[in-house]
Design a protein around this motif. Structure first.
Motif, PDB file in Angstrom:
ATOM      1  N   GLU A  26      10.994   5.318  -9.169  1.00 39.68           N
ATOM      2  CA  GLU A  26       9.934   4.959  -8.227  1.00 39.68           C
ATOM      3  C   GLU A  26       9.449   6.175  -7.443  1.00 39.68           C
ATOM      4  OE1 GLU A  26       8.360   2.148  -7.987  1.00 39.68           O
ATOM      5  OE2 GLU A  26       9.635   0.933  -9.293  1.00 39.68           O
TER       6      GLU A  26
ATOM      7  N   SER B  44      12.642  -9.818  -8.306  1.00 39.14           N
ATOM      8  CA  SER B  44      11.707 -10.202  -7.252  1.00 39.14           C
ATOM      9  C   SER B  44      12.120  -9.624  -5.901  1.00 39.14           C
ATOM     10  CB  SER B  44      11.616 -11.729  -7.155  1.00 39.14           C
ATOM     11  OG  SER B  44      11.066 -12.269  -8.326  1.00 39.14           O
TER      12      SER B  44
ATOM     13  N   TRP C  11      13.984  -6.920  -5.388  1.00 39.65           N
ATOM     14  CA  TRP C  11      13.801  -5.468  -5.449  1.00 39.65           C
ATOM     15  C   TRP C  11      12.341  -5.094  -5.201  1.00 39.65           C
ATOM     16  CZ3 TRP C  11      15.961  -0.891  -5.220  1.00 39.65           C
ATOM     17  CH2 TRP C  11      15.333   0.213  -5.808  1.00 39.65           C
ATOM     18  N   ILE C  12      11.423  -5.820  -5.826  1.00 39.11           N
ATOM     19  CA  ILE C  12       9.994  -5.558  -5.655  1.00 39.11           C
ATOM     20  C   ILE C  12       9.579  -5.800  -4.208  1.00 39.11           C
ATOM     21  CG2 ILE C  12       7.682  -6.327  -6.327  1.00 39.11           C
ATOM     22  CD1 ILE C  12       8.982  -7.109  -9.072  1.00 39.11           C
ATOM     23  N   GLU C  13      10.030  -6.911  -3.650  1.00 37.05           N
ATOM     24  CA  GLU C  13       9.648  -7.274  -2.287  1.00 37.05           C
ATOM     25  C   GLU C  13      10.175  -6.278  -1.256  1.00 37.05           C
ATOM     26  OE1 GLU C  13      10.200 -11.021   0.845  1.00 37.05           O
ATOM     27  OE2 GLU C  13      10.943 -11.152  -1.217  1.00 37.05           O
TER      28      GLU C  13
ATOM     29  N   ASN D  10       8.778  -2.339  -2.509  1.00 36.52           N
ATOM     30  CA  ASN D  10       7.404  -2.134  -2.993  1.00 36.52           C
ATOM     31  C   ASN D  10       7.404  -1.439  -4.357  1.00 36.52           C
ATOM     32  OD1 ASN D  10       4.584  -2.473  -2.618  1.00 36.52           O
ATOM     33  ND2 ASN D  10       4.376  -0.321  -2.027  1.00 36.52           N
ATOM     34  N   ALA D  11       8.358  -1.776  -5.193  1.00 36.12           N
ATOM     35  CA  ALA D  11       8.512  -1.150  -6.509  1.00 36.12           C
ATOM     36  C   ALA D  11       7.398  -1.557  -7.456  1.00 36.12           C
ATOM     37  CB  ALA D  11       9.862  -1.527  -7.107  1.00 36.12           C
ATOM     38  N   VAL D  12       7.053  -0.664  -8.388  1.00 35.05           N
ATOM     39  CA  VAL D  12       6.028  -0.948  -9.392  1.00 35.05           C
ATOM     40  C   VAL D  12       6.571  -0.816 -10.816  1.00 35.05           C
ATOM     41  CG1 VAL D  12       4.151  -0.218  -7.871  1.00 35.05           C
ATOM     42  CG2 VAL D  12       5.197   1.452  -9.421  1.00 35.05           C
TER      43      VAL D  12
ATOM     44  N   VAL E 298       8.185  -5.674 -12.966  1.00 38.38           N
ATOM     45  CA  VAL E 298       7.279  -6.747 -12.561  1.00 38.38           C
ATOM     46  C   VAL E 298       7.843  -8.083 -13.018  1.00 38.38           C
ATOM     47  CG1 VAL E 298       5.210  -5.304 -12.632  1.00 38.38           C
ATOM     48  CG2 VAL E 298       5.906  -6.546 -14.676  1.00 38.38           C
TER      49      VAL E 298
ATOM     50  N   THR F 254      10.697 -11.078 -16.835  1.00 36.85           N
ATOM     51  CA  THR F 254      10.787  -9.793 -16.145  1.00 36.85           C
ATOM     52  C   THR F 254      10.428  -8.679 -17.122  1.00 36.85           C
ATOM     53  OG1 THR F 254      12.503 -10.580 -14.636  1.00 36.85           O
ATOM     54  CG2 THR F 254      12.316  -8.213 -14.928  1.00 36.85           C
TER      55      THR F 254
ATOM     56  N   ARG G 229       2.767  -8.812  -9.428  1.00 43.17           N
ATOM     57  CA  ARG G 229       3.924  -8.078  -8.942  1.00 43.17           C
ATOM     58  C   ARG G 229       5.124  -8.981  -8.707  1.00 43.17           C
ATOM     59  NH1 ARG G 229       2.710  -3.693  -5.813  1.00 43.17           N
ATOM     60  NH2 ARG G 229       4.940  -3.622  -5.353  1.00 43.17           N
ATOM     61  N   THR G 230       4.917 -10.127  -8.038  1.00 47.02           N
ATOM     62  CA  THR G 230       6.045 -10.994  -7.709  1.00 47.02           C
ATOM     63  C   THR G 230       5.653 -12.442  -7.920  1.00 47.02           C
ATOM     64  OG1 THR G 230       5.314 -10.934  -5.398  1.00 47.02           O
ATOM     65  CG2 THR G 230       7.068  -9.423  -6.016  1.00 47.02           C
TER      66      THR G 230
END
Length: 283
Positions: free
Chosen positions: A64, A93, A95-97, A100-102, A105, A114, A278-279
């Protein structure tokens, strides 16, 4: 944007692994499909187990930081403090939240699950099974070779179309802008100025500026154009020929050509863009 279908599928040891693409460089591979190699009934458990590992969390953070300017480093440090403890639980989910990972997804719908950037997906595959990863890599190389062949054919086709329209363009210049009293040098400059009009509109620079900026490259600016640029260039040549025949001066043609290029680029981008929420859903 409208939902896009799977671009390709990797076949590894009897398992089909979905691949989405956002462009010609960044592909997202289904971790859910890879995880079925270990647990066909509940692949989410395999992914969550992988993400509980401290080494995994640190690897994801490095990826990231290399690719995502919006990565939340502060939240990551809090996650890393907990990673590896018995009570630690991590999901895609979450981890993304939190960060702010991209690179990962979560996708809903018919092809939900996933997905992760190919860099991350290969690391997950290796953790799942080094042997299985080799099968994945083998078919992934096949997929990329097939794709490169198609891209090469498409590029050559668009380059040829552009050359055909270039003839239409130069004929319009000859019949409408080349006056009998012009010298050979002035005639050559007229053709070059019209070609550079299109170069500036599409590439943001003249042919000479490109050569000065790329002294080590062979060919010209158009030899390094993308498929999208070649398609737009072909249309611009036809449109500029019509504008020349209608008697419009270059000062009036330039904004019209710019408007055409922006409009067509937007259409092409929309037609190839991938919608990867994203989520979405609980992974």
């Amino acid at each position: 944007m409208a939902e896009k279908h799977i671009k390709e599928t990797i076949h590894a040891k009897g398992i089909d692994i979905a691949v989405y693409t956002m462009d010609f460089e960044n592909e997202f591979i289904s971790l859910t499909d890879i995880a079925k190699y270990r647990n066909e009934d509940d692949p989410r458990f395999v992914i969550q187990n992988w993400m509980r590992n401290r080494n995994t969390i640190e690897f994801l953070a490095v990826w990231e930081e290399l690719h995502n300017p919006g990565f939340n480093r502060v939240q990551f440090e809090a996650v890393r403090t907990e990673a590896g403890l018995n009570r630690f639980v991590m999901t895609p989910s979450k981890w993304i939240e939190l960060t702010n990972a991209v690179g990962i997804v979560s996708k809903a719908g018919r092809y939900g699950g996933t997905y992760a950037h190919s860099d991350i997906a290969m690391s997950f595959a290796s953790w799942t099974s080094p042997e299985f990863q080799l099968y994945i890599m083998q078919d992934y190389r096949r997929l990329k070779n097939d794709e490169n062949s198609r891209l090469s054919l498409n590029w050559n086709l668009n380059r040829e179309i552009s050359k055909i329209n270039y003839k239409i363009h130069t004929n319009a210049i000859r019949d409408n802008l080349i006056l009998p009293e012009l010298t050979p040098e002035q005639i050559s400059c007229t053709y070059a100025n019209e070609a550079d009009l299109l170069n500036v509109v599409l590439f943001g620079q003249t042919a000479k500026q490109w050569r000065d900026n790329n002294p080590g490259k062979k060919g010209n600016i158009r030899d390094y154009a993308t498929i999208k640029q070649l398609l737009i260039l072909s249309n611009m040549e036809s449109y500029n020929a019509v504008l020349i025949q209608s008697g419009k001066p270059q000062s009036e043609r330039m904004p019209l050509l710019r408007s055409l290029s922006l409009q067509q680029l937007a259409v092409l981008d929309e037609s190839t863009a991938l919608n990867l929420p994203r989520t979405i859903g609980n992974q």
